[in-house]
Design an enzyme around this catalytic site. Structure first.
Site, PDB file in Angstrom:
ATOM      1  N   GLY A   8       0.825  -1.197   0.000  1.00  0.00           N
ATOM      2  CA  GLY A   8       0.000   0.000   0.000  1.00  0.00           C
ATOM      3  C   GLY A   8       0.860   1.248   0.000  1.00  0.00           C
ATOM      4  N   GLU A  13       9.543  -4.348   5.372  1.00  0.00           N
ATOM      5  CA  GLU A  13      10.327  -3.959   4.206  1.00  0.00           C
ATOM      6  C   GLU A  13      11.743  -4.525   4.291  1.00  0.00           C
ATOM      7  OE1 GLU A  13      10.058   0.179   3.457  1.00  0.00           O
ATOM      8  OE2 GLU A  13       7.885   0.184   3.387  1.00  0.00           O
TER       9      GLU A  13
END
Length: 580
Positions: free
Chosen positions: A374, A503
């Site tokens: 997102g 991440e």
């Protein structure tokens, strides 16, 4: 209790800090009483020596006793001071340990609210000021009171008239000094607050030294630090001005009382009301009265300074730590092995801020890999923080194997979670230190295997120190990609059945990203993975992808499904998901 609502601690607040040293303090008190007795006996012996000399009687025995009292008093005073200093250092040590342990257990939200430098100053400079409370503050006040009481009693017995004259002058001076000294606590607290702000400014500048240097902002940052240092200087001067008044007032009190006694006492000797020996003894008692009074006023000032620091320490200690279990009837820890994770209409907002998650619902089946994608600010990293219970959900429920995480002991929950943060922090120290954080009993072979899984074996072989090579402050001696892979190796080494990766490939080149993906593939078969994705390669093999936007789930599916059904996902995929 917050900093703003904490009360002003008094002497009673010191008792918990002194309780562990009560045996030594009793010994110090006894030595102080014996030393005070030895000192107070000296004027009386001196009077006897003078009277014996006037009457032509032998004085050798009295002189020997007087010398013994002087030497014994000095020896007892030295022993007392050593014990007192040792006690003070012990109080500082135990306070620092207690405060450091408390700070490390504060809820994460407290770190968001507070400045690191200010917290550091409470562990450092504030605890140091407690030393003065124990030494020149508390016990100088107590021992001074003993000396004053004894000297005043002896002076009243020697010559009530002369004592009354002395008392008038001394009372006026001491009363004024104490009135001034009462202001010190508030001013000292303000000064320590400014020191905390200065420490925060310095910590901010040093932690970003490379950024500041590259931006040629040294002058501006130095000016910022200088301004906070100037504020600390000004606050310190306000304390100094008040303290500077106390000293001269004490000196004037001593000199005025001495001159007054000499004048009135000389007249009384001339009138035959008292003897020369009485006057000399009275003058000696005067010093035992006035000097401890001056020391007591100074000690009272130090005490106020220390109590101001104690207030700052107590404010932090009053903040509740993160509770191990904070709901009634905690459930048993879930079984080992890959876990099912369920977000059930989860809502969340940071304290004093807007809501960032709205009715987020999705399920991560046990032993599968789920990617969260997102735009920036969609709430992806927040979901991982809620899993770790760094923050608590404000609506809905978050479950692991069907058990609400709020019903689990935090240690039991976090033992099942391997968490790799987005910034991949590395602690100052050695490579071994960093690997052992989550697995303190890991073997040498396990450490090297974890490094091999993330393609970091070279870190342990390129220097003679091997695993004991230094990584620098914040891992500065490593590259960004190496820091990130080291954080992942740390999580893999802990063997957690659930991996939360925020991440994980954001700082990796193509070669190392491929190596890390192979490592993740190898462990994914026996773990549940929840990954905040940064690149397309990270999510194409995920069992499911959850698309978030504005704190809401807007789509769930596989890569192939979402490229057909989700316009937002197609847009992200078109840009290789290079969104942080």
């Amino acid at each position: 209790m917050t900093v703003e609502t904490a009360g002003r601690p008094g002497l009673a607040a010191l008792l918990p800090y002194l309780r562990a040293h009560r045996g030594t303090l009793v010994a110090v008190g006894a030595l102080s009483l014996v030393g005070a007795g030895a000192a107070l006996a000296q004027p009386l012996l001196t009077r006897q020596v003078l009277d014996a000399l006037a009457a032509a009687r032998p004085v050798a025995g009295l002189v020997v006793v007087l010398v013994v009292l002087v030497v014994a008093g000095a020896a007892l005073g030295g022993l007392r001071d050593y014990l007192l200093q040792r006690t003070a250092e012990g109080v500082v040590l135990s306070t620092r340990r207690r405060l450091a342990g408390h700070l490390l257990r504060l809820p994460i939200v407290e770190y968001d609210r507070r400045r690191t430098g200010d917290l550091l100053s409470r562990v450092g400079s504030d605890t140091t000021l407690l030393r003065a409370v124990v030494t020149s503050g508390l016990f100088e006040t107590v021992t001074g009171a003993v000396m004053v009481l004894g000297a005043a009693t002896a002076m009243a017995l020697l010559d009530p008239v002369l004592f009354g004259v002395t008392l008038l002058g001394v009372t006026a001076g001491v009363g004024f000094a104490l009135t001034v000294a009462r202001r010190v606590r508030g001013l000292s607290r303000a000064a320590q607050e400014r020191v905390g702000e200065m420490t925060s400014a310095v910590e901010r500048a040093i932690s970003a030294a490379r950024t500041i240097r590259a931006a040629r902002a040294e002058g501006r940052e130095a000016a910022t630090v200088g301004a906070s240092a100037q504020a600390a200087y000004a606050a310190g001067l306000r304390v100094a001005r008040v303290q500077a008044v106390v000293g001269p007032v004490s000196a004037v009190t001593i000199q005025g009382a001495f001159l007054l006694v000499l004048g009135v006492g000389g007249a009384r000797v001339a009138a035959g009301a008292i003897t020369v020996g009485d006057l000399v003894a009275f003058v000696m008692f005067l010093f035992f009265l006035v000097l401890p009074l001056g020391q007591a006023v100074h000690a009272y000032t130090q005490l106020q300074t220390g109590l101001g620091a104690l207030q700052r320490i107590e404010e932090v200690l009053a903040v509740p730590v993160e509770a191990a279990v904070d709901r009634a009837g905690p459930a048993a820890a879930p079984p080992a092995g890959p876990a099912m994770i369920e977000f059930d209409r989860v809502g969340f907002g940071y304290p004093d801020g807007p809501a960032v998650l709205h009715e987020v619902s999705f399920t991560v089946p046990a032993g599968t890999r789920t990617a969260l994608v997102g735009p920036s600010g969609a709430g992806k990293s927040t979901l991982l923080a809620l899993m770790e219970r760094f923050y608590e959900v404000t609506a809905g429920a978050l479950r692991i194997d069907g058990v609400d995480v709020r019903d689990l002991p935090r240690d039991a929950l976090r033992a099942r979670l391997g968490y790799v943060e987005q910034e991949a922090p590395v602690l100052a120290g050695t490579l071994r230190d960093n690997l052992l954080i989550g697995a303190p009993d890991a073997t040498e072979a396990a450490l090297r295997d974890a490094l091999d899984q993330v393609n970091l074996t070279h870190l342990a072989t390129r220097a003679p120190q091997g695993l004991d090579v230094q990584v620098g402050e914040g891992g500065v001696l490593l590259s960004g990609g190496e820091r990130q892979r080291l954080a992942i190796a740390r999580a893999l080494l802990a063997g957690s059945p659930v991996l939360l990766l925020d991440e994980p490939t954001s700082n990796l080149d193509a070669r190392n990203e491929a190596a890390l993906r192979r490592a993740i593939d190898a462990v994914a078969r026996r773990r549940t993975l929840l990954i905040v994705a940064h690149r397309l390669a990270t999510v194409v093999d995920a069992d499911q992808i959850v698309v978030l936007d504005g704190g809401r789930v807007v789509a769930v599916g596989t890569y192939d499904e979402l490229t057909v059904t989700s316009p937002l996902y197609r847009e992200l995929a078109a840009h290789q998901l290079l969104v942080s």
